[in-house]
Design an enzyme around this catalytic site. Structure first.
Site, PDB file in Angstrom:
ATOM      1  N   ASN A 270       3.410   0.470   2.253  1.00 41.38           N
ATOM      2  CA  ASN A 270       3.024   0.733   0.577  1.00 41.38           C
ATOM      3  C   ASN A 270       3.615   1.982   0.175  1.00 41.38           C
ATOM      4  O   ASN A 270       3.181   3.018   0.361  1.00 41.38           O
ATOM      5  CB  ASN A 270       1.479   0.417   0.369  1.00 41.38           C
ATOM      6  CG  ASN A 270       1.415   0.276  -1.107  1.00 41.38           C
ATOM      7  OD1 ASN A 270       1.774   0.917  -1.661  1.00 41.38           O
ATOM      8  ND2 ASN A 270       0.245  -0.735  -1.356  1.00 41.38           N
TER       9      ASN A 270
ATOM     10  N   HIS B 152       2.393   5.439  -3.903  1.00 38.26           N
ATOM     11  CA  HIS B 152       2.080   6.704  -4.165  1.00 38.26           C
ATOM     12  C   HIS B 152       3.204   7.844  -4.286  1.00 38.26           C
ATOM     13  O   HIS B 152       3.073   8.704  -4.741  1.00 38.26           O
ATOM     14  CB  HIS B 152       1.228   7.262  -2.936  1.00 38.26           C
ATOM     15  CG  HIS B 152      -0.199   6.419  -3.141  1.00 38.26           C
ATOM     16  ND1 HIS B 152      -0.952   6.438  -4.061  1.00 38.26           N
ATOM     17  CD2 HIS B 152      -0.911   5.655  -2.442  1.00 38.26           C
ATOM     18  CE1 HIS B 152      -2.093   5.931  -4.134  1.00 38.26           C
ATOM     19  NE2 HIS B 152      -2.121   5.303  -2.776  1.00 38.26           N
TER      20      HIS B 152
ATOM     21  N   HIS C 268       3.216  -2.557  -5.574  1.00 37.52           N
ATOM     22  CA  HIS C 268       2.038  -3.030  -6.513  1.00 37.52           C
ATOM     23  C   HIS C 268       2.383  -3.076  -7.753  1.00 37.52           C
ATOM     24  O   HIS C 268       2.481  -1.805  -8.102  1.00 37.52           O
ATOM     25  CB  HIS C 268       0.420  -2.648  -6.282  1.00 37.52           C
ATOM     26  CG  HIS C 268      -0.539  -3.259  -6.777  1.00 37.52           C
ATOM     27  ND1 HIS C 268      -1.615  -2.936  -6.646  1.00 37.52           N
ATOM     28  CD2 HIS C 268      -0.502  -4.161  -8.075  1.00 37.52           C
ATOM     29  CE1 HIS C 268      -2.551  -3.797  -7.525  1.00 37.52           C
ATOM     30  NE2 HIS C 268      -1.807  -4.466  -8.262  1.00 37.52           N
TER      31      HIS C 268
ATOM     32  N   HIS D  55      -5.904  -1.669   3.949  1.00 39.09           N
ATOM     33  CA  HIS D  55      -6.978  -0.681   2.693  1.00 39.09           C
ATOM     34  C   HIS D  55      -7.591   0.401   3.654  1.00 39.09           C
ATOM     35  O   HIS D  55      -8.154  -0.029   4.487  1.00 39.09           O
ATOM     36  CB  HIS D  55      -7.720  -1.338   2.099  1.00 39.09           C
ATOM     37  CG  HIS D  55      -8.465  -0.324   0.919  1.00 39.09           C
ATOM     38  ND1 HIS D  55      -7.826  -0.141  -0.127  1.00 39.09           N
ATOM     39  CD2 HIS D  55      -9.415   0.353   1.122  1.00 39.09           C
ATOM     40  CE1 HIS D  55      -8.461   0.686  -0.747  1.00 39.09           C
ATOM     41  NE2 HIS D  55      -9.590   1.013  -0.029  1.00 39.09           N
TER      42      HIS D  55
ATOM     43  N   GLU E  34       2.497  -7.049  -4.356  1.00 43.19           N
ATOM     44  CA  GLU E  34       0.958  -7.216  -4.648  1.00 43.19           C
ATOM     45  C   GLU E  34       0.804  -7.284  -6.128  1.00 43.19           C
ATOM     46  O   GLU E  34       1.608  -6.518  -6.759  1.00 43.19           O
ATOM     47  CB  GLU E  34       0.188  -5.870  -4.084  1.00 43.19           C
ATOM     48  CG  GLU E  34       0.190  -5.473  -2.739  1.00 43.19           C
ATOM     49  CD  GLU E  34      -0.436  -4.241  -2.435  1.00 43.19           C
ATOM     50  OE1 GLU E  34      -1.262  -3.637  -3.221  1.00 43.19           O
ATOM     51  OE2 GLU E  34      -0.683  -3.726  -1.271  1.00 43.19           O
TER      52      GLU E  34
ATOM     53  N   GLU F 238      -4.997 -11.311   3.814  1.00 38.38           N
ATOM     54  CA  GLU F 238      -4.751  -9.899   4.291  1.00 38.38           C
ATOM     55  C   GLU F 238      -6.433  -9.360   4.119  1.00 38.38           C
ATOM     56  O   GLU F 238      -7.017  -9.355   3.093  1.00 38.38           O
ATOM     57  CB  GLU F 238      -3.918  -8.833   3.170  1.00 38.38           C
ATOM     58  CG  GLU F 238      -4.048  -7.646   3.650  1.00 38.38           C
ATOM     59  CD  GLU F 238      -3.107  -6.459   2.994  1.00 38.38           C
ATOM     60  OE1 GLU F 238      -2.200  -7.121   2.582  1.00 38.38           O
ATOM     61  OE2 GLU F 238      -3.647  -5.215   2.710  1.00 38.38           O
TER      62      GLU F 238
ATOM     63  N   THR G 114      -6.954  -0.351  -5.576  1.00 35.49           N
ATOM     64  CA  THR G 114      -7.827  -1.827  -5.255  1.00 35.49           C
ATOM     65  C   THR G 114      -8.724  -1.473  -4.472  1.00 35.49           C
ATOM     66  O   THR G 114      -8.911  -0.884  -3.310  1.00 35.49           O
ATOM     67  CB  THR G 114      -6.703  -2.663  -4.489  1.00 35.49           C
ATOM     68  OG1 THR G 114      -5.262  -2.561  -5.061  1.00 35.49           O
ATOM     69  CG2 THR G 114      -7.304  -4.177  -4.764  1.00 35.49           C
TER      70      THR G 114
ATOM     71  N   ARG H 174       1.490  -3.174 -11.187  1.00 32.41           N
ATOM     72  CA  ARG H 174       0.230  -3.154 -11.923  1.00 32.41           C
ATOM     73  C   ARG H 174       0.438  -3.483 -13.503  1.00 32.41           C
ATOM     74  O   ARG H 174       1.514  -2.995 -13.904  1.00 32.41           O
ATOM     75  CB  ARG H 174      -0.650  -1.675 -11.655  1.00 32.41           C
ATOM     76  CG  ARG H 174      -1.075  -1.665 -10.266  1.00 32.41           C
ATOM     77  CD  ARG H 174      -1.962  -0.440 -10.313  1.00 32.41           C
ATOM     78  NE  ARG H 174      -3.406  -0.637 -10.741  1.00 32.41           N
ATOM     79  CZ  ARG H 174      -4.256  -0.772 -10.014  1.00 32.41           C
ATOM     80  NH1 ARG H 174      -4.350  -0.577  -8.808  1.00 32.41           N
ATOM     81  NH2 ARG H 174      -5.481  -1.149 -10.345  1.00 32.41           N
TER      82      ARG H 174
ATOM     83  N   ARG I 215       1.058   1.911 -13.751  1.00 33.14           N
ATOM     84  CA  ARG I 215       0.571   3.266 -13.434  1.00 33.14           C
ATOM     85  C   ARG I 215       1.737   4.057 -12.372  1.00 33.14           C
ATOM     86  O   ARG I 215       1.667   5.286 -12.460  1.00 33.14           O
ATOM     87  CB  ARG I 215      -0.738   3.626 -13.281  1.00 33.14           C
ATOM     88  CG  ARG I 215      -1.028   2.841 -11.756  1.00 33.14           C
ATOM     89  CD  ARG I 215      -2.535   3.337 -11.448  1.00 33.14           C
ATOM     90  NE  ARG I 215      -3.348   2.646 -12.393  1.00 33.14           N
ATOM     91  CZ  ARG I 215      -4.701   2.323 -11.918  1.00 33.14           C
ATOM     92  NH1 ARG I 215      -5.185   2.984 -10.650  1.00 33.14           N
ATOM     93  NH2 ARG I 215      -5.799   1.770 -12.655  1.00 33.14           N
TER      94      ARG I 215
HETATM   95  N1  PXP Z   1      -3.107  -3.609   0.895  1.00 29.14           N
HETATM   96  C1  PXP Z   1      -3.514  -3.947  -0.345  1.00 29.14           C
HETATM   97  C2  PXP Z   1      -3.688  -5.289  -0.649  1.00 29.14           C
HETATM   98  C3  PXP Z   1      -3.811  -2.897  -1.267  1.00 29.14           C
HETATM   99  O1  PXP Z   1      -4.076  -2.855  -2.401  1.00 29.14           O
HETATM  100  C4  PXP Z   1      -3.478  -1.663  -0.836  1.00 29.14           C
HETATM  101  C5  PXP Z   1      -3.791  -0.371  -1.722  1.00 29.14           C
HETATM  102  O2  PXP Z   1      -2.676  -0.286  -2.659  1.00 29.14           O
HETATM  103  C6  PXP Z   1      -3.219  -1.189   0.720  1.00 29.14           C
HETATM  104  C7  PXP Z   1      -3.083  -2.455   1.664  1.00 29.14           C
HETATM  105  C8  PXP Z   1      -2.976   0.011   1.191  1.00 29.14           C
HETATM  106  O3  PXP Z   1      -4.215   0.700   1.120  1.00 29.14           O
HETATM  107  P1  PXP Z   1      -4.226   2.353   1.618  1.00 29.14           P
HETATM  108  O4  PXP Z   1      -3.208   3.018   0.636  1.00 29.14           O
HETATM  109  O5  PXP Z   1      -5.489   2.767   1.708  1.00 29.14           O
HETATM  110  O6  PXP Z   1      -3.507   2.258   3.030  1.00 29.14           O
END
Ligand code: PXP
Length: 250
Positions: free
Chosen positions: A7, A10, A43, A191, A70, A151, A101, A45, A49
């Site tokens: 992901n 960030h 994602h 997550h 996402e 998921e 999330t 959003r 953001r």
């Molecule tokens: N899966 C989903 C559906 C998420 O919303 C997120 C957070 O954006 C993640 C995975 C990744 O989570 P983390 O950044 O805590 O690894």
């Protein structure tokens, strides 16, 4: 073999902190692929953001592995997903005031809003996954809504404050995998997974894919995205090797 979805949100968060044009999440996606990522997750959003519409479009054109978007079920975002046609869409809950999330989508509660979105995305040839908590009724509702995959939110395990609590959460994850399979669903995880805590989760048999963001992006600041992804892949393989053999008690 366990697949890793990286992901990259960030990376865009750092860019947005200065309203600048770097670091570019598109570049991060290329580096993640070169490090062995099996999919790139972003994602889009509603408040844009971090990832924006330009990023989504460029990711669609540049990512060679699976692209996983996402998204909420807001009509504006659903319209974009239908135009973009990523290989997979993961439906997540979205609240403006949250940092990230914070839990799973309540498919039981929102079934009437969710099911038509699943139908439209699937009709466009997109695989659809539901980000849900490891709760049997949520898994059953996801199957009724005809999701292809779930998921499972691993935050309960990641935030556990004692070993006993972590063990309980791991048991919940194992049961959720079985329940998902019983309903014919592919089961992913995501997550709060980090280099420190991923092993025990990867050692549970039955997962298809892990989606990991914050920990990989954090490490990439020091070692680069390619090495950060390689190291996480190595930990997933090690977890997989620790899985009990067929018929052996977990
Ligand atoms: N899966 C989903 C559906 C998420 O919303 C997120 C957070 O954006 C993640 C995975 C990744 O989570 P983390 O950044 O805590 O690894």
């Amino acid at each position: 073999m366990l697949r890793l979805g990286v992901n990259i949100d960030h990376v865009a968060t750092v860019r947005q902190a200065r309203g600048a044009d770097e670091p570019d999440p598109i570049w991060a996606a290329v580096e993640a692929e070169l490090g062995g990522a099996d999919s790139i997750t972003f994602h889009l959003r509603e408040d844009r953001r971090h990832i924006n519409d330009r990023d989504a479009l460029l990711l669609k054109h540049t990512v060679a592995c699976k692209l996983n978007m996402e998204m909420s079920v807001e009509p504006e975002i659903v319209k974009i997903a239908l135009e973009l046609k990523p290989e997979q869409c993961t439906l997540v809950p979205e609240r403006r005031e949250e940092l990230t999330t914070e839990g799973g989508l309540d498919v039981v509660r929102w079934r009437k809003r969710v099911a038509p979105v699943v139908r439209r995305l699937k009709a466009a040839g997109i695989e659809v996954s539901a980000f849900i908590e490891p709760i049997e009724v949520q898994i059953a509702a996801a199957a009724e809504c005809r999701f292809d995959a779930i998921e499972i939110w691993t935050g309960g395990y990641a935030h556990a404050r004692s070993e006993a609590a972590a063990t309980r959460e791991l048991d919940r994850l194992a049961s959720a995998i079985d329940c998902g399979h019983d309903h014919g669903l592919t089961v992913h995880a995501g997550h709060g997974l980090t280099y420190r805590n991923v092993h025990a989760v990867a050692a549970i048999p039955g997962w298809c894919e892990f989606n990991i963001g914050h920990s990989i992006v954090a490490r990439s600041v020091f070692v680069g995205m390619r090495d950060a992804v390689r190291e996480m892949k190595r930990l997933l393989r090690r977890g997989e090797r620790a899985q009990p053999a067929c018929g052996e008690p977990a």
